[in-house]
Scaffold this motif. Structure first.
Motif, PDB file in Angstrom:
ATOM      1  N   LEU A 191     -27.829  32.840  -2.113  1.00 46.73           N
ATOM      2  CA  LEU A 191     -28.662  34.043  -2.182  1.00 46.73           C
ATOM      3  C   LEU A 191     -29.346  34.176  -3.532  1.00 46.73           C
ATOM      4  CD1 LEU A 191     -29.656  36.701  -0.961  1.00 46.73           C
ATOM      5  CD2 LEU A 191     -27.547  37.785  -1.802  1.00 46.73           C
ATOM      6  N   GLU A 192     -28.629  33.880  -4.603  1.00 49.16           N
ATOM      7  CA  GLU A 192     -29.225  34.032  -5.935  1.00 49.16           C
ATOM      8  C   GLU A 192     -30.429  33.115  -6.123  1.00 49.16           C
ATOM      9  OE1 GLU A 192     -27.958  33.631 -10.658  1.00 49.16           O
ATOM     10  OE2 GLU A 192     -26.437  33.466  -9.082  1.00 49.16           O
ATOM     11  N   ALA A 193     -30.306  31.860  -5.677  1.00 45.43           N
ATOM     12  CA  ALA A 193     -31.433  30.922  -5.789  1.00 45.43           C
ATOM     13  C   ALA A 193     -32.599  31.387  -4.926  1.00 45.43           C
ATOM     14  CB  ALA A 193     -30.992  29.522  -5.378  1.00 45.43           C
ATOM     15  N   ILE A 194     -32.304  31.899  -3.739  1.00 46.37           N
ATOM     16  CA  ILE A 194     -33.365  32.370  -2.845  1.00 46.37           C
ATOM     17  C   ILE A 194     -34.078  33.561  -3.463  1.00 46.37           C
ATOM     18  CG2 ILE A 194     -33.790  33.486  -0.620  1.00 46.37           C
ATOM     19  CD1 ILE A 194     -31.532  31.727   0.537  1.00 46.37           C
ATOM     20  N   PRO A 202     -34.026  40.266   0.237  1.00 42.74           N
ATOM     21  CA  PRO A 202     -32.797  40.179   1.044  1.00 42.74           C
ATOM     22  C   PRO A 202     -31.541  40.387   0.188  1.00 42.74           C
ATOM     23  CG  PRO A 202     -33.699  38.002   0.662  1.00 42.74           C
ATOM     24  CD  PRO A 202     -34.707  38.980   0.128  1.00 42.74           C
ATOM     25  N   ARG A 203     -30.520  40.995   0.808  1.00 45.32           N
ATOM     26  CA  ARG A 203     -29.242  41.208   0.130  1.00 45.32           C
ATOM     27  C   ARG A 203     -28.168  40.273   0.668  1.00 45.32           C
ATOM     28  NH1 ARG A 203     -31.399  42.978  -4.159  1.00 45.32           N
ATOM     29  NH2 ARG A 203     -32.716  44.832  -3.828  1.00 45.32           N
ATOM     30  N   LYS A 204     -28.523  39.488   1.670  1.00 45.30           N
ATOM     31  CA  LYS A 204     -27.607  38.499   2.209  1.00 45.30           C
ATOM     32  C   LYS A 204     -28.436  37.414   2.894  1.00 45.30           C
ATOM     33  CE  LYS A 204     -27.006  41.009   6.565  1.00 45.30           C
ATOM     34  NZ  LYS A 204     -26.049  41.566   7.541  1.00 45.30           N
ATOM     35  N   VAL A 205     -27.787  36.303   3.197  1.00 47.56           N
ATOM     36  CA  VAL A 205     -28.451  35.199   3.901  1.00 47.56           C
ATOM     37  C   VAL A 205     -27.891  35.169   5.316  1.00 47.56           C
ATOM     38  CG1 VAL A 205     -28.912  32.731   3.961  1.00 47.56           C
ATOM     39  CG2 VAL A 205     -28.722  33.915   1.759  1.00 47.56           C
ATOM     40  N   SER A 206     -28.713  35.637   6.266  1.00 48.58           N
ATOM     41  CA  SER A 206     -28.281  35.720   7.658  1.00 48.58           C
ATOM     42  C   SER A 206     -29.373  35.099   8.538  1.00 48.58           C
ATOM     43  CB  SER A 206     -28.046  37.182   8.054  1.00 48.58           C
ATOM     44  OG  SER A 206     -27.603  37.278   9.392  1.00 48.58           O
TER      45      SER A 206
END
Length: 768
Positions: free
Chosen positions: A575-578, A678-682
């Motif tokens: 998530l951080e990289a995204i 985004p706050r998550k990768v879903s």
């Protein structure tokens, strides 16, 4: 033997080519355009030479034969005599050259050819072949054996002789301290002289003569369209500069080089030093300076001796008196000649139209010559707008200084501003030569086609009576390409005022309007153009939609699908990289939007403007990297920046379109359905199909651009629509917009699925 060509296959090739006599073999393929063009020539020469066997090998059907003879390009012609290969050449031959080859093959000694090939092999081994004296040394630069004396400095000095790799003498000359000086001779392989002449201090001087031969030769003679009828060519030099060329047939009669027909009889009125120019069908007397540029009076006449035109030149430019035949070119039917002055290739001063008796019918003052540098600086080409009154005041100032060119262009811009063309039409009638419409169009077409990025030639043509609307449109195109769309719009509007019936000019205006971001006005021009040129109108509409799309959440428009195998299941980046990459896309889009807004008045935001994405970078724009990394034995270059200062409006919007597409699909890949961090990768279930779709569509775009879609038709790869048009129907000039969009999308997904990748903008993610 046969007067028809024979198809050769593995079953009959050896027997056929081993026959006594001459056998020619044409290696060809159905898909080869030059092969198809050569076929009727080959057939015709075969029909005229029944004693020679003409064979054909289809390289697609006979791979073994083509491989055995190492056929690398087609058509390739190989000749056999008594079963021995005696000639090979690649490329289609003109009929005359092929017929000459057949004649030389009849007299060719196959044993001599075999000896020549053996001698070449000896040379390859560093062994002097027979005919080359033992003291000769191999010159790797010239690929010849050479022998002669050297001066104290090691330079060639005195008589020298040179031999080919096959041992045949090719050149005898005299060198003086390394430079040719004195008489020389070159020889055909059969020993006949191929050239003779003389050098003076390293430069050809006097007559240099070429001699043809009936034997096979590698010496130059029949090149650049010179007929096989020519058996001798004499080129006269003046210390390295060609001053005359004459061609002769076998009987010593002077002939025209291209056709071999007798040289025309010179009319008594034409000076003896004039030469007949076959390419023009005219007599010409052209005087040159030491650099080979036209200098002094140059004249051209019809075959019967009537003057076509004459002009004084100064070192390659028309400067001084000019006169030409002009019957049927001007509005007054009495006009037979025009004459006047030129300066540095530009007309100027008083020009006169004369009748056949030399009496003046009409005069025009064309003003002073204004060259390229002066016009480039003129405000008439400025992108800054002015009022119609200001342009007319500038025109009056120009007229006072006899700057008629600038005055005409200023009045064209004034007419565009207030849609009044009376003053422009009046000045055109007063300071330009009054050509007939057809002559005006032909004169303008020739200049517009060759003007390129030049500013002076088109307005010079305007003074000479060239079609005003066509030339103003030419300036509109030039200005638009020079990133001066506001000026371009004035010139195309002036052109349409002068010629409102030329609806195709609406396409030019539509492109300029798009360069200004005025999409709705461009679509109106497309609607007007549609009844006349429906295809052009459709292109303009699609181009408008492509440049100015709706910047909503694009993944919501379609369900991704791919027929590729091995699709990825989920992102590999955390998530951080995204989030970091999302901020970089937002930074790029912020820069593009800011650059686009500067092109409009403060507060004006066109409806197509890319959205403000500031919410994605709460700390403001982030740094964009330019660096190189070492990864897995390769250097990876990363460049996340955009050359915004160098980009015009269409380039800015294309880049925004591609980045917006990549950004929204990246957000979608995290499970978002709107533009938000985004706050998550879903990832959605069809994540892999989206990644595959990006690559598949990029491949379809590149296949459409490079092969016209041939690869897709063969593989039956599914298509897709781009701005409402099937990719296979999309105009090739627009495919690049789609290609860039999917290249960015593919790079984003390639980065996203592999945690070892650093950035979507690394160069090794930008391939096919």
């Amino acid at each position: 033997m046969s007067e028809h060509t024979v198809d050769l296959t593995a079953e009959n090739f050896e027997q056929t080519t081993g026959n006594p006599g001459v056998v020619l073999v044409d290696f060809w393929a159905e898909w080869c355009g030059p092969c198809r063009a050569f076929a009727p020539i080959y057939d015709a020469v075969a029909a005229g030479n029944p004693d020679v066997l003409f064979g054909k090998v289809d390289t697609e059907a006979e791979h073994d034969i083509a491989g055995r003879f190492d056929i690398q390009s087609i058509p390739t012609l190989i000749a056999f005599k008594n079963g021995v290969v005696v000639h090979r050449s690649a490329g289609a031959l003109p009929r005359g050259r092929l017929e000459a080859l057949v004649r030389s093959l009849r007299t060719l000694d196959p044993a001599a050819m075999s000896r020549a090939e053996e001698n070449k092999k000896l040379t390859e081994q560093g062994i002097r072949p027979p005919g080359v004296p033992p003291e000769a040394e191999w010159d790797a630069g010239d690929q010849e054996w050479a022998h002669g004396a050297l001066d104290d400095g090691g330079e060639k000095h005195g008589p020298w002789r040179f031999w080919r790799a096959d041992g045949t003498l090719c050149n005898e000359c005299i060198l003086q301290h390394g430079k040719p000086h004195g008489a020389f001779k070159r020889f055909h392989e059969n020993g006949e002289v191929s050239q003779d002449g003389q050098f003076v201090d390293g430069a050809l001087h006097g007559a240099r003569t070429w001699y043809a031969t009936d034997g096979v030769t590698t010496e130059r003679m029949h090149e650049n369209g010179v007929s096989e009828t020519v058996r001798k060519t004499v080129m006269v030099y003046d210390h390295g500069r060609v001053i005359q060329v004459r061609h002769f047939d076998a009987q010593g009669q002077r002939v025209v080089p291209g056709t071999g027909e007798p040289y025309p009889e010179r009319p008594a009125s034409i000076p003896a030093e004039a030469e007949f120019r076959e390419d023009l069908g005219q007599w010409a007397l052209v005087r040159l300076d030491a650099e080979g540029e036209r200098h002094g009076l140059c004249q051209f006449w019809t075959p019967t001796g009537e003057l076509v035109w004459e002009s004084e030149y100064a070192h390659g430019q028309r400067s001084g008196r000019y006169r030409s035949s002009a019957e049927g070119e001007y509005a007054d039917p009495r006009v037979a000649f025009d004459e006047g002055q030129s300066e540095a290739d530009l007309v100027c001063g008083i020009w006169s139209l004369l009748d056949k008796d030399g009496q003046v019918v009409l005069t025009r003052d064309l003003g002073i010559a204004q060259g390229e540098a002066e016009l480039m600086r003129s405000p008439v080409f400025s992108n800054q707008p002015r009022t119609a009154l200001a342009w007319r005041e500038h025109a009056n100032a120009c007229l006072a200084g006899k700057r008629h060119r600038e005055a005409l262009l200023a009045l064209a811009r004034a007419a565009a501003c207030d849609q009044r063309m009376e003053l422009l039409v009046e000045l055109l009638s007063r300071v330009t030569l009054p050509r007939l419409p057809e002559s005006a169009r032909e004169t303008a077409e020739a200049v517009v086609e060759e003007a390129g990025q030049s500013w002076a030639p088109m307005v010079d043509c305007l003074l000479r009576g060239g079609d005003a609307a066509m030339l103003l449109r030419g300036y509109a195109v030039l200005l638009d390409q020079s990133e001066r769309p506001r000026a371009a719009l004035d010139f195309i509007n002036a052109a349409l005022l002068l010629a409102p019936e030329r609806t195709p000019y609406l396409f030019t205006r539509g492109l300029i309007l798009l360069n200004l971001g005025l999409d709705s006005q461009a679509l109106k021009d497309a609607d007007t153009l549609a009844p006349v040129e429906s295809g052009t109108a459709a292109f303009l509409r699609t181009y408008t939609r492509s440049l100015f799309p709706r910047f909503d959440f694009w993944p919501a428009r379609e369900t991704p699908h791919s027929t590729y195998d091995g699709l990825p299941e989920a992102p590999g980046q955390d998530l951080e990289a995204i989030q970091r990459v999302i901020q970089k896309y937002a930074t790029r889009l912020h820069g593009l939007r800011s650059a686009l807004l500067t092109r409009f008045k403060p507060g004006a935001v066109p409806p197509w403007m890319p959205p403000d994405v500031s919410e994605l970078m709460p700390g403001g724009p982030v740094d964009l990297a330019v660096e190189e990394l070492e990864a897995e034995d390769e250097t990876v270059s990363i460049d996340e920046t955009l050359p915004i200062e160098q980009m015009g409006l269409p380039d800015l919007v294309r880049a925004a379109r591609a980045d917006w597409n990549a950004l929204t699909w990246l957000l979608w890949a995290c499970g978002e359905s709107r533009v938000a961090m985004p706050r998550k990768v879903s990832p959605p279930e069809n994540f892999g199909h989206a990644a595959g779709m990006a690559s598949q569509r990029l491949w379809r775009c590149r296949d459409r651009r490079v092969t016209g879609g041939q690869g897709a038709r063969m593989s039956k790869s599914p298509g897709f629509q781009f701005e409402g048009v099937e990719i296979d129907e999309l105009h090739t000039n627009l495919v690049g917009i789609a290609e860039r969009q999917y290249a960015e999308m593919q790079a984003m997904f390639l980065w996203l699925i592999n945690a070892s990748n650093v950035s979507p903008w690394q160069d090794n993610l930008r391939g096919s």
